[in-house]
Design an enzyme around this catalytic site. Sequence first.
Site, mmCIF file in Angstrom:
data_model
loop_
_atom_site.group_PDB
_atom_site.id
_atom_site.type_symbol
_atom_site.label_atom_id
_atom_site.label_comp_id
_atom_site.label_asym_id
_atom_site.label_seq_id
_atom_site.Cartn_x
_atom_site.Cartn_y
_atom_site.Cartn_z
ATOM 1 N N ARG A 93 53.354 42.490 43.750
ATOM 2 C CA ARG A 93 53.088 43.470 42.673
ATOM 3 C C ARG A 93 51.868 43.122 41.820
ATOM 4 O O ARG A 93 51.705 43.631 40.714
ATOM 5 C CB ARG A 93 54.301 43.651 41.765
ATOM 6 C CG ARG A 93 55.504 44.226 42.480
ATOM 7 C CD ARG A 93 56.375 45.001 41.523
ATOM 8 N NE ARG A 93 57.422 45.680 42.241
ATOM 9 C CZ ARG A 93 58.629 45.169 42.467
ATOM 10 N NH1 ARG A 93 58.938 43.982 42.000
ATOM 11 N NH2 ARG A 93 59.513 45.848 43.133
ATOM 12 N N LYS A 115 26.896 49.753 34.113
ATOM 13 C CA LYS A 115 28.160 50.041 34.804
ATOM 14 C C LYS A 115 29.352 49.650 33.929
ATOM 15 O O LYS A 115 30.347 50.378 33.852
ATOM 16 C CB LYS A 115 28.207 49.326 36.151
ATOM 17 C CG LYS A 115 29.531 49.571 36.839
ATOM 18 C CD LYS A 115 29.460 49.927 38.275
ATOM 19 C CE LYS A 115 30.827 50.426 38.746
ATOM 20 N NZ LYS A 115 31.049 50.281 40.153
HETATM 21 N N1 GLY Z 1 30.672 52.833 42.848
HETATM 22 C C1 GLY Z 1 30.999 53.764 41.863
HETATM 23 C C2 GLY Z 1 32.111 53.335 40.980
HETATM 24 O O1 GLY Z 1 32.464 52.178 40.956
HETATM 25 O O2 GLY Z 1 32.678 54.137 40.288
#
Ligand code: GLY
Length: 350
Positions: free
Chosen positions: A112, A214
């Site tokens: 899990r 990101k």
């Molecule tokens: N590769 C695009 C994302 O991680 O959302």
Amino acid sequence: MQTEINFENQKSLNYTIYIDELQKLEFDRKVAIVTNPKVAGLHLKVLLNMISAKELYVITVPDGEAYKNQKSLDMILENLFNHRFDRSSLLIAFGGGVIGDMTGYAASIFQRGIDFIQIPTTLLSQVDASVGGKTGINNAYGKNLIGAFYQPKAVYIQTPFLQTLQKREFGAGVAEIVKMAVTFDRDFFVWLEQHDLHSQKDLATAIQKSVETKAWVVGQDEKEKGIRAVLNYGHTFAHVIENMTNYSRFLHGEAVSIGMVMANKLAVKLGLLCSKDADKIEQLLLKYDLPVSFGITDAHTFYDAFFLDKKTKNAKITFILPKEIGGYEMRTDIDKMIVLDVLEEFIDEK
Ligand code: GLY
């Protein structure tokens, strides 16, 4: 260099992405490094010198997207059971996106969920796949259709691992860097135009910038309900291209490069992007020898193939389009005829 990924709605998921900071990791628990023979041959010795653990195992799975499947996943899990791993154990994903996705998924389901960390060795996985917790495997129905959002505890990006990277793989990673700049950061785009990522120093800066972007995006939208979908700029077209070429002609980043050029043409047609900026983006991709064209045989067939993508919801195609350089629009309302017009521009005349 370090970047934090802060999840707006779940602070317990937060982690740090370290760039060129890995010296020694010590674990008072069982650890398995999951890798493939190619990465192991090139870099495992270096990594083993940096890691000590109560018990340390290496699990190798075959190299390549074709092996990102249930069989390899079972192989990883079997190793964990055979070595009597438990809920306190840890996995280390050591390789590119395939290894990262599979290891993360194995970690998410073993008993899990156990901890895992990412040590990505390709540029593409360093700037994109290793950050954000998308994990999974492919099956007969398509890519990444089985998986989970499952965040690592840390990501260690080591740029020296990139020294053995083949030219095409390097370019494929650059495509994802360009993607971040075009949709989110005009200054970064201009910086990319002025610098050469073959320089170690500039590459580290570009990785840092991409990872920051990101992390900022994923922190707001872990499960891709909104802004995270912008990271799919170029991908709507790329997935069709990859599918039509049986995932064998282009690396993922190369298909994304062509996909961005196609998305740009659509953005120009809709008045979101001027053709001068579209040219600049294309020039940047060409600087790294990335492909920017794909000979389409039939525009209607290409259009119909958009609907095979798991991201095409309720028969609506989502296009992520650059809005000038440094901005984006997410559109699901684009008239089929306009898209067909763009696709016609890519018809293979031969
Ligand atoms: N590769 C695009 C994302 O991680 O959302």
